[in-house]
Design a protein around this motif. Sequence first.
Motif, PDB file in Angstrom:
ATOM      1  N   UNK A   1     -17.577 -22.573 -18.262  1.00 53.27           N
ATOM      2  CA  UNK A   1     -18.634 -21.561 -18.265  1.00 53.27           C
ATOM      3  C   UNK A   1     -19.817 -22.067 -17.448  1.00 53.27           C
ATOM      4  N   UNK A   2     -19.832 -21.634 -16.191  1.00 52.11           N
ATOM      5  CA  UNK A   2     -20.812 -22.087 -15.211  1.00 52.11           C
ATOM      6  C   UNK A   2     -21.307 -20.887 -14.415  1.00 52.11           C
ATOM      7  N   UNK A   3     -22.496 -21.025 -13.865  1.00 56.23           N
ATOM      8  CA  UNK A   3     -23.042 -19.991 -12.971  1.00 56.23           C
ATOM      9  C   UNK A   3     -22.723 -20.279 -11.508  1.00 56.23           C
ATOM     10  N   UNK A   4     -22.118 -21.426 -11.242  1.00 56.17           N
ATOM     11  CA  UNK A   4     -21.768 -21.766  -9.866  1.00 56.17           C
ATOM     12  C   UNK A   4     -20.609 -20.876  -9.420  1.00 56.17           C
ATOM     13  N   UNK A   5     -20.755 -20.283  -8.257  1.00 61.87           N
ATOM     14  CA  UNK A   5     -19.727 -19.393  -7.731  1.00 61.87           C
ATOM     15  C   UNK A   5     -18.726 -20.157  -6.852  1.00 61.87           C
ATOM     16  N   UNK A   6     -17.620 -19.500  -6.539  1.00 58.92           N
ATOM     17  CA  UNK A   6     -16.611 -20.043  -5.629  1.00 58.92           C
ATOM     18  C   UNK A   6     -16.067 -21.394  -6.101  1.00 58.92           C
ATOM     19  N   UNK A   7     -15.621 -21.407  -7.344  1.00 57.81           N
ATOM     20  CA  UNK A   7     -15.021 -22.620  -7.924  1.00 57.81           C
ATOM     21  C   UNK A   7     -13.618 -22.274  -8.436  1.00 57.81           C
ATOM     22  N   UNK A   8     -12.887 -21.531  -7.643  1.00 56.36           N
ATOM     23  CA  UNK A   8     -11.599 -21.013  -8.103  1.00 56.36           C
ATOM     24  C   UNK A   8     -10.605 -22.121  -8.433  1.00 56.36           C
ATOM     25  N   UNK A   9     -10.541 -23.165  -7.603  1.00 56.48           N
ATOM     26  CA  UNK A   9      -9.555 -24.214  -7.837  1.00 56.48           C
ATOM     27  C   UNK A   9      -9.728 -24.834  -9.223  1.00 56.48           C
ATOM     28  N   UNK A  10     -10.955 -25.257  -9.535  1.00 52.50           N
ATOM     29  CA  UNK A  10     -11.184 -25.908 -10.832  1.00 52.50           C
ATOM     30  C   UNK A  10     -11.083 -24.895 -11.970  1.00 52.50           C
ATOM     31  N   UNK A  11     -11.510 -23.649 -11.731  1.00 53.57           N
ATOM     32  CA  UNK A  11     -11.293 -22.610 -12.737  1.00 53.57           C
ATOM     33  C   UNK A  11      -9.808 -22.504 -13.089  1.00 53.57           C
ATOM     34  N   UNK A  12      -8.971 -22.415 -12.055  1.00 51.07           N
ATOM     35  CA  UNK A  12      -7.531 -22.240 -12.283  1.00 51.07           C
ATOM     36  C   UNK A  12      -6.933 -23.472 -12.954  1.00 51.07           C
ATOM     37  N   UNK A  13      -7.368 -24.656 -12.562  1.00 46.63           N
ATOM     38  CA  UNK A  13      -6.879 -25.879 -13.198  1.00 46.63           C
ATOM     39  C   UNK A  13      -7.277 -25.920 -14.673  1.00 46.63           C
ATOM     40  N   UNK A  14      -8.519 -25.528 -14.956  1.00 48.14           N
ATOM     41  CA  UNK A  14      -8.998 -25.526 -16.338  1.00 48.14           C
ATOM     42  C   UNK A  14      -8.247 -24.501 -17.171  1.00 48.14           C
ATOM     43  N   UNK A  15      -8.044 -23.333 -16.611  1.00 52.83           N
ATOM     44  CA  UNK A  15      -7.290 -22.291 -17.326  1.00 52.83           C
ATOM     45  C   UNK A  15      -5.871 -22.747 -17.641  1.00 52.83           C
ATOM     46  N   UNK A  16      -5.221 -23.400 -16.673  1.00 47.13           N
ATOM     47  CA  UNK A  16      -3.864 -23.890 -16.902  1.00 47.13           C
ATOM     48  C   UNK A  16      -3.838 -24.943 -18.002  1.00 47.13           C
ATOM     49  N   UNK A  17      -4.839 -25.827 -18.014  1.00 44.63           N
ATOM     50  CA  UNK A  17      -4.901 -26.859 -19.042  1.00 44.63           C
ATOM     51  C   UNK A  17      -5.140 -26.245 -20.422  1.00 44.63           C
ATOM     52  N   UNK A  18      -6.032 -25.247 -20.485  1.00 41.67           N
ATOM     53  CA  UNK A  18      -6.294 -24.571 -21.754  1.00 41.67           C
ATOM     54  C   UNK A  18      -5.034 -23.876 -22.276  1.00 41.67           C
ATOM     55  N   UNK A  19      -4.341 -23.169 -21.403  1.00 35.89           N
ATOM     56  CA  UNK A  19      -3.116 -22.468 -21.812  1.00 35.89           C
ATOM     57  C   UNK A  19      -2.060 -23.472 -22.271  1.00 35.89           C
ATOM     58  N   UNK A  20      -1.973 -24.618 -21.604  1.00 39.42           N
ATOM     59  CA  UNK A  20      -1.020 -25.651 -22.009  1.00 39.42           C
ATOM     60  C   UNK A  20      -1.300 -26.139 -23.423  1.00 39.42           C
ATOM     61  N   UNK A  21      -2.564 -26.369 -23.727  1.00 37.46           N
ATOM     62  CA  UNK A  21      -2.930 -26.809 -25.079  1.00 37.46           C
ATOM     63  C   UNK A  21      -2.607 -25.724 -26.101  1.00 37.46           C
TER      64      UNK A  21
END
Length: 390
Positions: A204-224
């Motif tokens: 949860x950040x206000x920084x834009x254009x961080x798709x790579x780390x967003x997607x990596x974080x989402x994948x890690x969350x879904x894995x857990x």
Amino acid sequence: MIDFAFQNPTKIYFGRDSLQNLSGEVRRYGNRVLLVYGGGSIKRIGLYDKVMEILRAENAHVWEISGVLPNPRLGLVKEGVKLCKENDVQLVLAVGGGSAIDTAKAIANGACYDGDPWDLFERKGENTSVLPLGTIVTLSAAGSEMSDSSVITRESDMCKRGRNTPFNYPKFSILNPEYTFTLPPFQTACGIVDIMAHMMERYFTRVENVELIDRMTEAALVTVINNAPVVMEKPDDYNARAEIMWAGALAHNNLLSTGRTGDWASHKLEHELSALYDIAHGAGLAIVFPAWMKYVLDKDGEKKLAQFARRVMHVEDDFGSDRETALEGIARLEGFYHSLGLTTTLHENSIGQEDITRMAERAIKLGGGSLGSFVKLGVSDAEAIYRLAL
């Protein structure tokens, strides 16, 4: 994406045979060892005997600090610092979860500082060196085995403070998922929540254009989330435990912080809960994080919360607005916490509103006048979040 520098110096040994690497690390750093651990669990599973056998084979001189509690205390840190200084300790070795590791970090730093170790947490002093630190992980939760952070509680006023410094990175960490097989379900559940919270604080950040780390974080969350019900039902499922253990280390090693500014308000608000009521950190996060989400939703938080709902909580695109989608995502997150056997309100933990103002004022004071970056919080905001958690 903002500019960043990333370096993580911790060497990871992962897997069933990872403990065999301890011998080489003792030879590398020295055989005068302070062993830091909690209660009897490492003895019940035979890990204590295995570690001691390796240390004896290396002709190690071993001193012990045991009895580390959840929300680890300053008093034990001071005992460890004293032992290190009196005995010329060369390596601090933590065996346990985040509390043991955070205690060991504080000891390793305090042993190289002339003043009160608490000075380091209050930014009243700085050490210029640190004793080498190694860890053997028995609980997937804090991610302290690969992070630069340590959190300690001062008993005199139950003040809980964190400190981030490159000196906190362990030299090596040994991760064997088998060491987590016998954890009580409550500890496993709290660890899962803590891992996810470390990811969400960064997400949860206000920084834009961080798709790579967003997607990596989402994948890690879904894995857990996918592996959580497996380990709750079958505690000795090696593969599920391995997924969660590695996710826990990656959640807090700062990789998922790159290119962005995280929030961390929920952690600071929870610290007041666990400091005052001594509840488990993960259990407190299960209460605070959904309340924080509900509060920031109407403060320009709909877009990111809706993204979280769709990509992590698998909310379908038929809820109309981003706001409704986000609300459904929050509800599903709370439902997931409930499925782990955790509660999501203060009342369920026999906590009322009598300390809300006190907790809010102290959290904001310790935060330097505000908390968070996704939404900046003052005292009234913190109070409102605690009330939403009632």
